[in-house]
Design an enzyme around this catalytic site. Sequence first.
Site: not given
Ligand SMILES: Cc1cc2nc3c(=O)[nH]c(=O)nc-3n(C[C@H](O)[C@H](O)[C@H](O)COP(=O)(O)OP(=O)(O)OC[C@H]3O[C@@H](n4cnc5c(N)ncnc54)[C@H](O)[C@@H]3O)c2cc1C
Length: 551
Positions: A132-133, A271, A319, A345, A368
């Site tokens: 769940a991202g 430079r 938004t 470089g 975010e």
């Molecule tokens: C260094 C780091 C720190 C973080 N810190 C936190 C934190 O403190 N707390 C927390 O809760 N989370 C945190 N996150 C999580 C972050 O918010 C998620 O990684 C982010 O929301 C994306 O989710 P995902 O990685 O699962 O990617 P996915 O949701 O799998 O997305 C993968 C790709 O698919 C695209 N995509 C996704 N859905 C769609 C759609 N419906 N249509 C078209 N394209 C789509 C996305 O834009 C992306 O390019 C962190 C992540 C990182 C890498």
Amino acid sequence: MSTGLDKDTLILVLDTIRDFGADTMPDEYLIELDTNDEFPEHLVRRMLSELGVSLLFIEEEYGGMSAGTFDIYRVCELLARIDVGVATGVFATFLGSDPIVFGGTEEQKARWMGQIGEEGLLMAYGATEPEAGSDLASLRTTATRIEEDGQIVGYLLNGNKQWISNGGYADLYTILANAPGGPTWFVVDRDAEGFEKGKREDKHGIRASNTAALSLQDVRVGVDRIVGEEEGLGLVQAQAVFGYTRLMVAAFGLGAGWAALDRAIPYSTERIQGGAPLSEKQGYTHKLIVPHAVRLEAARAYMEETAMRIDDGEELLNTEGAIAKYMATVAGNAAAEDAIQALGGYGYTKEYMVEKIKRDVRITTIYEGTSEIMEMTIGRDRWQEHLKSRGAFYHDLGADLEKLALAQPNVGATAAALAHHAFAEMMEIARVQRLTRNQHVLFRLGELAATVECAGALARRAAAAERGELPDKADTRFDAEQLAAVSRVFAREAAAKAAYDGLRWVMGASAPGAVDAAALENAMALREIEQAQSGLIADMDAVADALYGRG
Ligand SMILES: Cc1cc2nc3c(=O)[nH]c(=O)nc-3n(C[C@H](O)[C@H](O)[C@H](O)COP(=O)(O)OP(=O)(O)OC[C@H]3O[C@@H](n4cnc5c(N)ncnc54)[C@H](O)[C@@H]3O)c2cc1C
């Protein structure tokens, strides 16, 4: 501005953080942290407690300073200028406490916000999961009720969280879990039984920030740990703060982008290539420096407008937060990328810092909410506005800019108005031809909406500067005349983008012969947009002069 710190206090806060950064985090140390993949826990904790950064986002009634959104944007920009990794450590505490600030009961706020302020607690925000991202609604972590004599006495939390900033170090965590009543935030102590923190992730950038997975196995929490003391409010509480939190990440993009340019600019004055400093070569400045400064300032204008609206009490500016985040983070990334190029470089080596800034700022288009999710949010929302207003939404904004152009002809409002009208025409053809069936078209609408709206915001900002009416806490890097040139450059870019990209996607998504391209070009005022490009290079020269302190 109705809320927040007064100007002198804000300046004091910024100066204190700037001095602290200069004293404790020189380049060599930041490079060391990056190389060793090390989280400077002691410095982040000192910032939160000793410097009182925690107090900024705590309301006065709970012992804090009640900083406003505008103040927080300025602080976040500065933190990111120092180091986006360290800034992330601070931000994760802001973010971790947000569900409590916006959804907690009075008692919960008094308890935890008081504690965060007094003890400078480090927090983490646990929303994301392995599966769940972007789509948080598919979260799998569960909260099972524990009942005794028919009463709910607590919950057992089970599941896994992924990519949690401060995950390995926080004192207090907010964890999103599915309770029987729906997604719900729980406050979890770091030493709760069954709560394990994974090892740090080995990341591309922000290596000075700790990111870890979390595992919860039968972690028992009391009912008092539900934020808001009611199940099912989690996603609403998460949504409630997007306007605000996305603005913070926007400020990271802005700060890091400027940090990169502020390394490239002095470098290019020293430079010498081809018999003169690079800073005197238009083919260099007008490709690698000027467009980035302009785009960053367009994003800033939008951020400042949005921050003021939030501080004036407008709610749910999701938004607008998305537009700010999208534009500032894309601009920040592009600026850092070209800063590497600008140093040649040397830019490709660690010592000159721009390659680290580039790796660091990369995260801002991912966390975010990714840039694509921002495009979707913006595209969907503005599409609704177009339909609700029967096509008037962007034409009305354009008409306001035309009025501004009459009163203040130098601030880029004419081209910004053309951008709005052309975009309105594109939206209308997209409606008639039902083109948003294509997700790509909807996302491109989001991109163009963000671009034209930033052109409007920048023209208004330049106009306010010309009238001597910028908010007193606004950034003042450019004077009124310089800002007007910045605005004219961006407005032309926005108008050309709205017209050319708009035409391209409309034609690209329509059936052959369905759209009369010449009629659409007319409706979009393509000829006027082309004529409005006249003077572009002279204005870019003026922006370059401003950046290099010339003339
Ligand atoms: C260094 C780091 C720190 C973080 N810190 C936190 C934190 O403190 N707390 C927390 O809760 N989370 C945190 N996150 C999580 C972050 O918010 C998620 O990684 C982010 O929301 C994306 O989710 P995902 O990685 O699962 O990617 P996915 O949701 O799998 O997305 C993968 C790709 O698919 C695209 N995509 C996704 N859905 C769609 C759609 N419906 N249509 C078209 N394209 C789509 C996305 O834009 C992306 O390019 C962190 C992540 C990182 C890498």
